[in-house]
Structure formats: structure tokens, C-alpha cells
Design a protein around this motif. Structure first.
Motif, PDB file in Angstrom:
ATOM      1  N   ASP A  15       0.868  -1.185   0.000  1.00  0.00           N
ATOM      2  CA  ASP A  15       0.000   0.000   0.000  1.00  0.00           C
ATOM      3  C   ASP A  15       0.896   1.223   0.000  1.00  0.00           C
ATOM      4  O   ASP A  15       1.938   1.227   0.653  1.00  0.00           O
ATOM      5  CB  ASP A  15      -0.915  -0.004   1.229  1.00  0.00           C
ATOM      6  CG  ASP A  15      -2.034   1.018   1.118  1.00  0.00           C
ATOM      7  OD1 ASP A  15      -1.747   2.239   1.170  1.00  0.00           O
ATOM      8  OD2 ASP A  15      -3.195   0.609   0.968  1.00  0.00           O
ATOM      9  N   ASP A  48      -3.174  -3.017  -2.435  1.00  0.00           N
ATOM     10  CA  ASP A  48      -4.060  -1.944  -2.878  1.00  0.00           C
ATOM     11  C   ASP A  48      -3.963  -1.844  -4.405  1.00  0.00           C
ATOM     12  O   ASP A  48      -2.924  -2.143  -4.994  1.00  0.00           O
ATOM     13  CB  ASP A  48      -3.638  -0.628  -2.221  1.00  0.00           C
ATOM     14  CG  ASP A  48      -4.611   0.505  -2.517  1.00  0.00           C
ATOM     15  OD1 ASP A  48      -5.732   0.222  -2.984  1.00  0.00           O
ATOM     16  OD2 ASP A  48      -4.253   1.669  -2.281  1.00  0.00           O
ATOM     17  N   THR A  91      -9.176  -2.450  -1.495  1.00  0.00           N
ATOM     18  CA  THR A  91      -9.274  -1.187  -2.214  1.00  0.00           C
ATOM     19  C   THR A  91     -10.510  -0.387  -1.822  1.00  0.00           C
ATOM     20  O   THR A  91     -11.442  -0.924  -1.199  1.00  0.00           O
ATOM     21  CB  THR A  91      -9.319  -1.471  -3.738  1.00  0.00           C
ATOM     22  OG1 THR A  91      -9.469  -0.247  -4.456  1.00  0.00           O
ATOM     23  CG2 THR A  91     -10.496  -2.375  -4.083  1.00  0.00           C
TER      24      THR A  91
END
Length: 218
Positions: free
Chosen positions: A10, A56, A85
Motif C-alpha cells: 500500500d 491496494d 481497495t
């Protein structure tokens, strides 16, 4: 029972830290590495060979999660991928599943759902956020049964499409591995799949095929 080894990718450091704390607190989970984009995630997977990657989709300015998912699943098929997400979007869902992800969750889901998703995927299952599951079923019901393509070239994966012209140009396995940042063993496996999918028996046949497809632009 061994712990589920996990890599978190991420672009927000606070998200990586937060998820790491939650997961490391579980008796059956361990975060072995984190990454800020898809390229770094690939390197962490290559280094640690984890059971699961939580990733992500949007990680600017580096490589995004969708591109990385396809590459990682192709080169490290044993590592499961859970997409986490903010995108509540059918197109994103379909694309990541086609790329090989085993799960799709929204970031606003409770911690318990994340833990449940990880354990479900670790057992070999697939986890789709309940809100998105309806879209997936609807798409499956209306989907046509497609016929295999007439041109076997269309069967090649993205990575195989990268490797094919390099092999035809005469690059060795080690050279190709260094160019694409993958192992020699992975290159050999992809070459075997290319030959099988195209129905080729020798390198001269592969070169001839590449010439016909105009892949040898030196």
C-alpha cells in the motif's frame, strides 16, 4: 501449525503499519514484509515467497496493483493475492479476478472481515466482498461460453508475450531473467509453456513463428 506469511502493499505508510499491527496480533498470521508499490511488492514476493499478498489497486507513482497482480501470479503462482481497495467498481473486480487474485475487499470493511478473508483464501477458497458478489454472479449468468481462439498466439500470457521475442532473438535464459527481473527457472517454465501453447517443437520453428508475427524488430 505454521503461521500464514503475509506481505502488505500500500502506498500509505500508516495503512501498512495499521494492517501489520492487526495481523501480527493474530496467532496464525505474520507480516514478513511491506511494500509501497507494485514493483516493490514483486521484489518482496521474490525474496520472502509468502503465502499471501494484500495489495491496494492504486499506488501512485509506482506500478499499480492491477499490473503487479498479473506479473506476480504468473511468476509466483503459490502466493495468493487479496486486493484491498476503495474501488466499489465491477470493472475493477472482474479485471483483478482475471489477473489471478483470490479475493477482493473494500477498505472500509471491518477488521473481522479482513481476517476471515485471509483465512478463507489460505484454505484455498476465494473471498469476494458481499456487496460485489452480486455483480460477479450477474456477469457470470449473462456471459457467453467463448470458443478457443483460432490463433494460438492469443493464448499467450503477458509475460509469455515478453519472453517469446527475446528467445527468438537468441537471448539465453540467464540474459532474459536479468532483463525481466525473474529467475532462470521461471524463464525456462515460460519457454516450455510457449512452445506447448504454440505447438512448436524447436527453436527454429519458434523463430519462424516470431518472424511471421513481425516480433523481431531488431
Amino acid at each position: 501449525m505454521s503461521k500464514i506469511s503475509i506481505v502488505i502493499a500500500d502506498d500509505h505508510a500508516v495503512v501498512r503499519s495499521g494492517f501489520s499491527m492487526i495481523l501480527n496480533f493474530q496467532e496464525d498470521m505474520e507480516v514478513v514484509a511491506t511494500a509501497a508499490d507494485g514493483l516493490e511488492a514483486y521484489k518482496m514476493i521474490a525474496t520472502h515467497q509468502p503465502d499471501l499478498l494484500i495489495m491496494d489497486l492504486s499506488m501512485p507513482p509506482g506500478e499499480n496493483g492491477l499490473i503487479a497482480t498479473g506479473k506476480i501470479k504468473e511468476d509466483f503462482p503459490d502466493t495468493k493475492i487479496l486486493i484491498l481497495t476503495m474501488h466499489d467498481d465491477e470493472e475493477y473486480l472482474f479485471n483483478v479476478l482475471k489477473s489471478g487474485a483470490s479475493g477482493y475487499m473494500l477498505k472500509n470493511a471491518p477488521d473481522e472481515e479482513l481476517l476471515h478473508a485471509i483465512r478463507t483464501i489460505r484454505r484455498g477458497g476465494t473471498y469476494i466482498h458481499p456487496k460485489m458478489a452480486t455483480s460477479l454472479v450477474r456477469e457470470f449468468v449473462k456471459a457467453d461460453h467463448t470458443v478457443a481462439p483460432d490463433d494460438p498466439y492469443e493464448l499467450l500470457s503477458k509475460r509469455e508475450l515478453e519472453i517469446l521475442p527475446l528467445v527468438a532473438k537468441g537471448y539465453g535464459n540467464k540474459e532474459i531473467a536479468e532483463m525481466l527481473y525473474i529467475s532462470v527457472k521461471t524463464v525456462e517454465a515460460h519457454k516450455a509453456k510457449i512452445m506447448e501453447k504454440l505447438g512448436l517443437k524447436s527453436r527454429p520453428e519458434l523463430v519462424e513463428f516470431a518472424l511471421k508475427k513481425k516480433l523481431l524488430n531488431f
